[in-house]
Design a protein around this motif. Structure first.
Motif, PDB file in Angstrom:
ATOM      1  N   HIS A 216      -0.462   3.612   5.724  1.00 44.40           N
ATOM      2  CA  HIS A 216      -1.441   3.723   4.407  1.00 44.40           C
ATOM      3  C   HIS A 216      -2.457   4.783   5.012  1.00 44.40           C
ATOM      4  O   HIS A 216      -2.844   5.743   4.348  1.00 44.40           O
TER       5      HIS A 216
ATOM      6  N   LEU B 112       0.877  -1.116  -0.109  1.00 39.26           N
ATOM      7  CA  LEU B 112       0.057   0.032   0.072  1.00 39.26           C
ATOM      8  C   LEU B 112       0.768   1.286  -0.019  1.00 39.26           C
ATOM      9  O   LEU B 112       1.900   1.410   0.470  1.00 39.26           O
ATOM     10  N   GLU B 113       0.364   2.077  -0.630  1.00 33.83           N
ATOM     11  CA  GLU B 113       1.080   3.571  -0.756  1.00 33.83           C
ATOM     12  C   GLU B 113       1.341   4.233   0.839  1.00 33.83           C
ATOM     13  O   GLU B 113       0.058   4.297   1.487  1.00 33.83           O
TER      14      GLU B 113
END
Length: 626
Positions: free
Chosen positions: A355, A270-271
């Protein structure tokens, strides 16, 4: 059974490949033995790996310097955690008895064992409620969208998914200044306090929390039903004792690792995940934190409670071992696996929290919390931001459920084993009925914890029964073994089980048991005594008084039993004290074949192998010889 033992265990094979004593196989104690080594190790691991590994350790690492926290953490593991775990495991395995009967080694202090069992009784009430919360959230996760993903009809006006900022323009507060394309200097911006949907869902829907302990309110029927279901699951798993619970732990002790791995793989993709990991154990680590006392205190606290020292479970589960089992190897395996699980779980937690911070465009510091807030507010909020969020939420809360159940199994087994050891004639054949009865009692005791003020009661139990009391009990254990029973005698007992060890091997353990560990516990007991709070809500004076009444109720058995035994003993005061500080005749390995030359064989031990022998009703409290 012995021909299958080595082939059954596949998780940690090196620790299972040990030669079994023939007598262990031919003469099984009436209390029973683990079907194989894997059931014991998985039960011990499941008992040690609790909710604190998931919702407390990651926060403590973040708060105390990230990766720097591992230094005090593993230091406390070596000087306090492993020595105490080794001692309790050896005591239970040596005499094949529970936490009350092991005090036959120092009869004067048998009240310590009674206090240990009562602590477990109180804590199982608290743990049953946490399992209840996990069940509730697991069922609530079976909806799309997740009910806490936005401010739905159950929320109030204070709910918002993003910060609300007003602008003070010449004394006039403008709410929608961004929509009017107005600029507002930071000094004129007014931050309006809001609550996230997950926070309001926890307070308004799940807990229906009252304003304080003074407002009891009604029983929340949804939580009461989940509490009943939790009690049924636990009693079903323990209905046949270790023969049934030993099979259940194959799933409950291993499944959490599968979920943590899945969440970790999903989280790191995930970013923003890297930011979360950096703050957990990464580039944001702060070694200067080690100059402060708090990281060392927090490390000691986490080690002690994570390993469930002085709860009686380690002694009870070890008492079903083969006599010649290498308890030292098991101790190292379980303690390091427990600590490794804490570190491993932290990566899964912080990658997804990172995230969440990225999605909200806020600092990681604003989303990290501990305890109930992490497990039931922050992390569920983060999971609601993921695609297919119900799936991840179900997995997470099912993991919390299995982790909680493992600890609950051991806690209930402590109570059951203690009662059966005390009254074998009356209770041995009624194990199933006794299990159901105790589960029923725990259900009714837990009902006040599922009222509108329930979370305050849970926190009160945790602060008083699950903290300072355990330190006192552990200190008595160390003093009894090191200074009264004698380390030389204790080491000889352990060598009867594990074989001869070198002087160098015992040097470290002698230093820990005799001096280092007692000093750590003594200092720690002084600095950890703090009044309870739930969030920023203080407890009323009568609530604090109840907390101290719980402490007195759990510890008063130490002087009461000591005085009772002194009155029952014969001779002058010195002779009575001396006799009660000497091991009783009943202190010895359970099986006659294991007593060697140090402990006499008698007719009672020979009768254990006779299936037609009459059973004797043993009262472990009233017999002054114990």
């Amino acid at each position: 059974m012995h021909t299958k033992l080595l082939t059954h265990f596949t998780v940690f094979p090196l620790f299972c490949e040990q030669e079994l004593d023939v007598d262990d196989v031919e003469e099984e104690p009436e209390r029973g033995l683990w079907a194989n080594k894997s059931e014991y190790l998985l039960s011990m691991l499941g008992y040690a790996v609790g909710l604190g590994n998931i919702w407390r350790f990651p926060y403590l690492a973040y708060k105390n310097g990230g990766g720097a926290f591992l230094i005090p953490y593993f230091t406390m593991l070596l000087v306090a955690g492993i020595p105490l775990y080794f001692l309790e495991s050896a005591l239970g395995q040596f005499c094949s008895q529970g936490p009350v009967n092991i005090w036959r080694m120092v009869p004067l202090l048998q009240g310590v064992g009674i206090g240990t069992v009562l602590v477990t009784l109180v804590i199982t009430v608290y743990y049953n409620v946490i399992i209840t919360y996990s069940l509730y959230y697991m069922f609530a996760s079976m909806q799309n969208p997740l009910p806490w993903s936005d401010c739905f009809s159950w929320s109030n006006d204070n709910c918002s998914t993003k910060p609300i900022v007003h602008c003070n323009v010449n004394g006039t507060v403008v709410a929608n200044w961004t929509q009017q394309n107005m600029t507002c200097d930071e000094s004129n911006q007014i931050q309006i306090p809001v609550q996230s949907p997950s926070e309001q869902y926890w307070d308004l829907v799940v807990l229906q929390r009252s304003s304080s302990l003074d407002e009891t309110g009604m029983v929340i029927w949804q939580l009461a039903l989940c509490l009943l279901l939790s009690s049924i699951i636990v009693s079903a798993a323990l209905i046949k004792g270790i023969k049934s619970s030993g099979k259940v732990v194959y799933f409950t002790a291993t499944f959490p690792y599968v979920v943590i791995l899945i969440l970790l793989i999903r989280g790191v993709t995930l970013e923003g995940a890297q930011v979360g990991i950096d703050y957990y154990i990464g580039t944001q680590s702060n070694l200067t934190k080690l100059r402060e006392a708090e990281p060392w205190k927090d490390a000691a606290t986490q080690i002690f409670y994570s390993l469930s020292i002085a709860w009686g479970g380690v002694i009870t589960l070890s008492s079903y071992n083969q006599f010649h089992n290498d308890v030292f190897k098991d101790t190292l395996l379980i303690t390091f696996a427990n600590s490794g699980t804490s570190v491993f779980a932290g990566f899964a937690i912080f990658s997804i929290l990172g995230h969440m911070a990225h999605v909200y465009n806020i600092s990681i510091r604003e989303v990290v919390d501990e305890g109930f807030s992490l497990a039931f507010i922050a992390y569920p909020d983060a999971l609601s931001k993921l695609p297919i969020s119900p799936l991840w939420s179900i997995l997470f809360f099912f993991m919390l459920l299995t982790v909680g159940l493992d600890s609950q199994f051991a806690g209930l087994e402590v109570i059951i084993s203690t009662l059966i050891d005390a009254y074998p004639t009356k209770l041995k054949s009624k194990h199933g009925l006794l299990t159901v009865a105790i589960s029923g009692v725990l259900f009714f005791l837990g009902l006040p914890c599922v009222t509108e003020s329930g979370i305050y009661w849970v926190t009160l139990i945790d602060k008083f029964a699950g903290s300072w009391v355990l330190l006192v009990l552990a200190l008595f254990e160390l003093i009894s073994v090191s200074y009264i029973y004698g380390l030389n005698r204790f080491i000889e007992d352990m060598e009867m089980m594990m074989g001869k060890k070198s002087f160098a091997f015992w040097l470290w353990w002698r230093a820990c048991w005799f001096f280092i560990t007692p000093c750590v516990i003594f200092v720690w007991s002084i600095v950890t005594l703090v009044p309870p709070l739930y969030g920023q809500i203080p407890y009323p004076d009568w609530g604090i008084a109840i907390g101290w009444c719980i402490v007195v109720f759990l510890l008063i058995w130490i002087p009461v039993v000591a005085v009772y035994k002194l009155i029952r003993a014969e001779g002058n005061l010195w002779k009575r004290v001396k006799s009660l500080c000497t091991p009783s005749e009943q202190w010895h390995p359970y099986m006659d074949a294991h007593r060697g030359d140090r402990y006499p064989k008698d007719s009672s031990s020979q009768m254990k192998n006779n299936p037609n022998r009459p059973e004797v009703d043993v009262n472990v409290i009233s017999d002054s010889r114990f």
